[in-house]
Write a protein that holds these residues in place. Structure first.
Motif, PDB file in Angstrom:
ATOM      1  N   UNK A   1       0.832  -1.192   0.000  1.00  0.00           N
ATOM      2  CA  UNK A   1       0.000   0.000   0.000  1.00  0.00           C
ATOM      3  C   UNK A   1       0.865   1.239   0.000  1.00  0.00           C
ATOM      4  N   UNK A   2       0.275   2.370   0.305  1.00  0.00           N
ATOM      5  CA  UNK A   2       1.066   3.597   0.381  1.00  0.00           C
ATOM      6  C   UNK A   2       0.383   4.595   1.295  1.00  0.00           C
ATOM      7  N   UNK A   3       1.092   5.666   1.628  1.00  0.00           N
ATOM      8  CA  UNK A   3       0.535   6.686   2.508  1.00  0.00           C
ATOM      9  C   UNK A   3       0.348   7.978   1.725  1.00  0.00           C
ATOM     10  N   UNK A   4      -0.631   8.749   2.175  1.00  0.00           N
ATOM     11  CA  UNK A   4      -0.938  10.009   1.488  1.00  0.00           C
ATOM     12  C   UNK A   4      -1.519  10.991   2.487  1.00  0.00           C
ATOM     13  N   UNK A   5      -1.262  12.270   2.268  1.00  0.00           N
ATOM     14  CA  UNK A   5      -1.874  13.295   3.134  1.00  0.00           C
ATOM     15  C   UNK A   5      -3.377  13.373   2.859  1.00  0.00           C
ATOM     16  N   UNK A   6      -3.735  13.281   1.595  1.00  0.00           N
ATOM     17  CA  UNK A   6      -5.150  13.395   1.209  1.00  0.00           C
ATOM     18  C   UNK A   6      -5.561  12.149   0.436  1.00  0.00           C
ATOM     19  N   UNK A   7      -6.846  11.797   0.618  1.00  0.00           N
ATOM     20  CA  UNK A   7      -7.345  10.549   0.040  1.00  0.00           C
ATOM     21  C   UNK A   7      -8.651  10.872  -0.694  1.00  0.00           C
ATOM     22  N   UNK A   8      -8.649  10.706  -2.007  1.00  0.00           N
ATOM     23  CA  UNK A   8      -9.818  11.075  -2.812  1.00  0.00           C
ATOM     24  C   UNK A   8     -10.470   9.812  -3.367  1.00  0.00           C
ATOM     25  N   UNK A   9     -11.730   9.614  -3.030  1.00  0.00           N
ATOM     26  CA  UNK A   9     -12.479   8.477  -3.573  1.00  0.00           C
ATOM     27  C   UNK A   9     -13.190   8.941  -4.849  1.00  0.00           C
ATOM     28  N   UNK A  10     -12.624   8.567  -5.992  1.00  0.00           N
ATOM     29  CA  UNK A  10     -13.268   8.837  -7.280  1.00  0.00           C
ATOM     30  C   UNK A  10     -13.755   7.490  -7.809  1.00  0.00           C
ATOM     31  N   UNK A  11     -14.451   6.780  -6.921  1.00  0.00           N
ATOM     32  CA  UNK A  11     -14.741   5.362  -7.140  1.00  0.00           C
ATOM     33  C   UNK A  11     -16.047   5.107  -7.884  1.00  0.00           C
ATOM     34  N   UNK A  12     -16.768   6.190  -8.258  1.00  0.00           N
ATOM     35  CA  UNK A  12     -17.951   5.999  -9.088  1.00  0.00           C
ATOM     36  C   UNK A  12     -19.192   5.687  -8.287  1.00  0.00           C
ATOM     37  N   UNK A  13     -20.329   6.130  -8.824  1.00  0.00           N
ATOM     38  CA  UNK A  13     -21.621   5.928  -8.146  1.00  0.00           C
ATOM     39  C   UNK A  13     -22.288   4.652  -8.622  1.00  0.00           C
ATOM     40  N   UNK A  14     -21.870   4.172  -9.791  1.00  0.00           N
ATOM     41  CA  UNK A  14     -22.494   2.986 -10.384  1.00  0.00           C
ATOM     42  C   UNK A  14     -21.377   2.056 -10.824  1.00  0.00           C
ATOM     43  N   UNK A  15     -20.519   1.700  -9.889  1.00  0.00           N
ATOM     44  CA  UNK A  15     -19.347   0.895 -10.237  1.00  0.00           C
ATOM     45  C   UNK A  15     -19.332  -0.462  -9.556  1.00  0.00           C
ATOM     46  N   UNK A  16     -20.195  -0.647  -8.544  1.00  0.00           N
ATOM     47  CA  UNK A  16     -20.230  -1.942  -7.848  1.00  0.00           C
ATOM     48  C   UNK A  16     -21.536  -2.657  -8.201  1.00  0.00           C
ATOM     49  N   UNK A  17     -21.458  -3.735  -8.974  1.00  0.00           N
ATOM     50  CA  UNK A  17     -22.684  -4.451  -9.324  1.00  0.00           C
ATOM     51  C   UNK A  17     -23.400  -4.951  -8.072  1.00  0.00           C
ATOM     52  N   UNK A  18     -24.711  -4.889  -8.112  1.00  0.00           N
ATOM     53  CA  UNK A  18     -25.519  -5.416  -7.013  1.00  0.00           C
ATOM     54  C   UNK A  18     -25.324  -6.927  -6.931  1.00  0.00           C
ATOM     55  N   UNK A  19     -25.192  -7.474  -5.716  1.00  0.00           N
ATOM     56  CA  UNK A  19     -25.089  -8.934  -5.582  1.00  0.00           C
ATOM     57  C   UNK A  19     -26.355  -9.581  -6.124  1.00  0.00           C
TER      58      UNK A  19
END
Ligand code: FAD
Ligand code: N01
Length: 539
Positions: free
Chosen positions: A136-154
């Motif tokens: 992994x790595x370390x960062x001062x700031x952490x930005x989640x640009x992970x998308x609103x429709x990126x995880x398929x529903x189970x």
């Protein structure tokens, strides 16, 4: 990682960004321009996000591509020409690859790397990001640009893992494509993904059976060349055109309707409806009259016109009735734009199974069984949607101040200030997160607004000598109340939609996006910054 006496003093990078879709790409470009060091982490093996994963037949945007595009760089705009009003997935993916190449972004993106956990180190004041594979790595700031429709529903259909034929998910379509020629195919789901793919699957399949739980509203996209008027306006006054989108309700340059339904005669309403159907845009059909999103009677008038249209296309009366949405108000689930969707059900080899009348009892080794019949397939396609808005965020094990996890904090629904940050999680930013306009808007515009706000914020902090930022509890509570109030005056909370979290069993039922408008939201964000980050605590 730099360490002194075993304790890290400086992070590996200033900013870790998760996700390499529209949001992560622009965030990286913006951060670099300001002299921040940044690394993007992305599960996929290339850029594109939504447009990397959703490769099903017929996948294309539903906001005209002349609007669903980056506006931050005039030279980028003149270097790229969209071929269609609604570009298809391969073209949008090519565009994002073009953006990555143009700004040389890939060298700071770690592909095939999933972020699994993130922990705020209160002593060192930085985020420790865990990845698979590591390190992994370390960062001062952490930005989640992970998308609103990126995880398929189970998949929540009994027996789903029993089926021995081919199984496909629209949200994870094989890169090499699928040939359904001569196959018996079942499609489960009639949201935007189902409605876009069904007509094309029907063109190949020997038999197609569509399993519909909730019918959706759809109008024809009338795809073709990009709209001439937009092209002309962009050519003569690009900046003015983009500005009108930024200060509009949903992020497309369009005047809102001002008359209520009751102020219009039935003939005028029908004329507006016909014109919007002929135009084939969500912006048009969602703005027929001013009160369609708040007044049940005004909404019923759109619903009736929609039903008449469906009945006029679909020849079998029973199928037509099943396709008419009656359990939710128009617009409370995202309406769809289609190419020949209703007409597909007139084809002799296409069957609609209305799951309201005969629910699925189980998937079997050879097909799908309902309460009334048994269907045999060579392939099943699941167009069953996403764990929207929060799925990708709580999918990472995020731990903030005092060991609190974001998942626990959000157990009854997301809590944020401006959809940008959550109290107790300093220096964590969400791009188009819950409680921001996000999925209710042209997301290209909303992504740019968030990325620019975060970038301005980090630059302002650096100039003023601050290293941490998080919202006050008061600001967060106030924003939550305002969000709830805005949603409550609309018809949205009445629907079992993914906007309400209702599609995922057990998910808290709250309206997940800010419905006050892209324009009003931008004004609030600008004012907060102008007033020295009102509602945020900086250290
Ligand atoms: P995404 O494009 O979703 O990218 C997020 C990325 O983050 C993904 O690549 C994902 O792999 C990565 N990621 C997530 N979690 C992790 C993790 N833990 N570790 C590492 N990587 C991770 N919006 C519109 O405004 N107009 C449209 O016409 C439109 N059409 C759409 C069509 C489809 C089929 C779908 C599904 C959505 C559509 N949307 C549309 C919404 C679309 O999601 C956004 O417009 C936009 O593409 C989102 O960009 P993003 O960068 O925020 O997120
Ligand atoms: O997902 P959805 P989507 N048994 O959740 C059904 C964007 N997008 O991928 O409504 C049976 O809308 C479910 O039924 P119900 C856009 O924002 C845009 O289609 O829960 N059926 C529904 O019919 C969109 O809104 C485009 O009763 C089950 C369907 O599956 C968002 O992404 C294209 C079921 C899921 O529909 C999501 O769209 C694609 C079950 N157990 C996506 N579970 C454009 O056009 C679910 N369903 C730009």
């Amino acid at each position: 990682m730099a360490e002194t006496n075993g304790a890290p003093t400086q992070p590996d990078v200033d900013v870790v960004v998760v996700g390499a879709g529209f949001a992560g790409l622009y965030m990286l470009h913006k951060l670099r321009g300001l002299g921040f060091t940044a690394t993007v982490l992305e599960t996929a093996d290339d850029v594109g996000g939504t447009w990397y994963w959703n490769r099903y037949p017929g996948a294309r945007c539903d906001i005209p591509t002349t609007d669903y595009t980056f506006g931050f760089d005039p030279d980028l705009e003149s270097a790229w020409t969209w071929s269609e009003k609604y570009a298809a997935q391969p073209e949008i993916l090519r565009y994002l690859q073009f953006v990555a190449e143009r700004y040389d972004l890939r060298r700071d993106i770690r592909f095939s790397t999933k972020v699994t956990e993130a922990t705020w180190d209160e002593t060192a004041r930085l985020w420790r990001i865990g990845t698979d594979p590591g390190p992994g790595l370390t960062a001062r700031y952490y930005v989640m640009a992970t998308g609103c429709l990126s995880v398929p529903k189970d998949l929540d259909i009994p027996g789903a893992d029993r089926f021995r034929g081919d199984v496909y998910f629209t949200s994870r379509w094989p890169h090499e494509g699928v040939d359904f020629t001569g196959k018996r195919v079942g499609v489960v789901g009639t949201g935007s993904s189902g409605i876009q793919s069904i007509p094309l699957i029907a063109e190949q399949a020997a038999e197609l059976t569509v399993f519909q739980r909730t019918p959706n509203f759809s109008i024809p996209a009338h795809n073709g060349p990009p709209p001439q008027q937009s092209l002309e306006e962009i050519a003569t006054d690009r900046e003015g055109y983009r500005d009108r989108a930024k200060w509009s309700r949903i992020g497309v340059p369009r005047e809102p309707a001002t008359e209520t339904a009751a102020q219009l005669t039935p003939e005028e309403r029908k004329a507006r409806f016909d014109a919007a159907v002929a135009e084939g845009t969500l912006g048009g059909i969602l703005a027929l009259w001013a009160d369609m999103g708040t007044n049940p009677e005004a909404n019923d008038m759109v619903r009736d016109l929609m039903h008449d249209r469906i009945r006029s296309i679909v020849r079998d009366p029973e199928t037509a009735e099943s396709l008419c949405p009656k359990d939710h108000y128009f617009g409370t689930k995202r309406p769809c734009l289609d190419t020949g969707y209703y007409e597909t059900f007139n084809k002799p080899h296409v069957t609609l199974v209305d799951l309201r009348k005969q629910p699925i009892t189980t998937v079997t080794e050879t097909g799908i069984e309902t309460a009334e019949a048994s269907y045999e397939f060579d392939a099943i396609v699941y167009a069953t949607g996403f764990d929207a808005m929060t799925g990708a965020i709580v999918g990472v094990d995020i731990t903030g101040v005092g060991g609190q996890t974001l998942k626990d904090k959000w157990a009854d629904g997301p809590h944020t200030y401006l959809g940008l940050q959550s109290t107790g999680f300093p220096n964590l930013f969400l791009i188009t997160g819950p409680e921001s306009p996000s999925v209710l808007s042209n997301m290209a515009v909303s992504i740019e607004q968030h990325v620019e706000w975060v970038a301005d914020c980090l630059r302002d902090m650096r100039e003023a000598g601050f290293t941490t930022i998080e919202p006050t509890q008061t600001a967060e509570d106030g924003w939550g109340l305002h969000n709830g109030d805005c949603a409550a005056i609309t018809l949205h909370p009445t629907a079992n939609s993914w906007y309400m979290g209702a599609n995922v069993p057990g998910k808290p039922r709250v309206f997940l996006a800010y419905i006050g408008g892209v324009d009003a939201y931008r004004a609030v964000c600008d004012e907060v910054r102008e007033k020295g980050y009102l509602g945020f605590r900086l250290n």
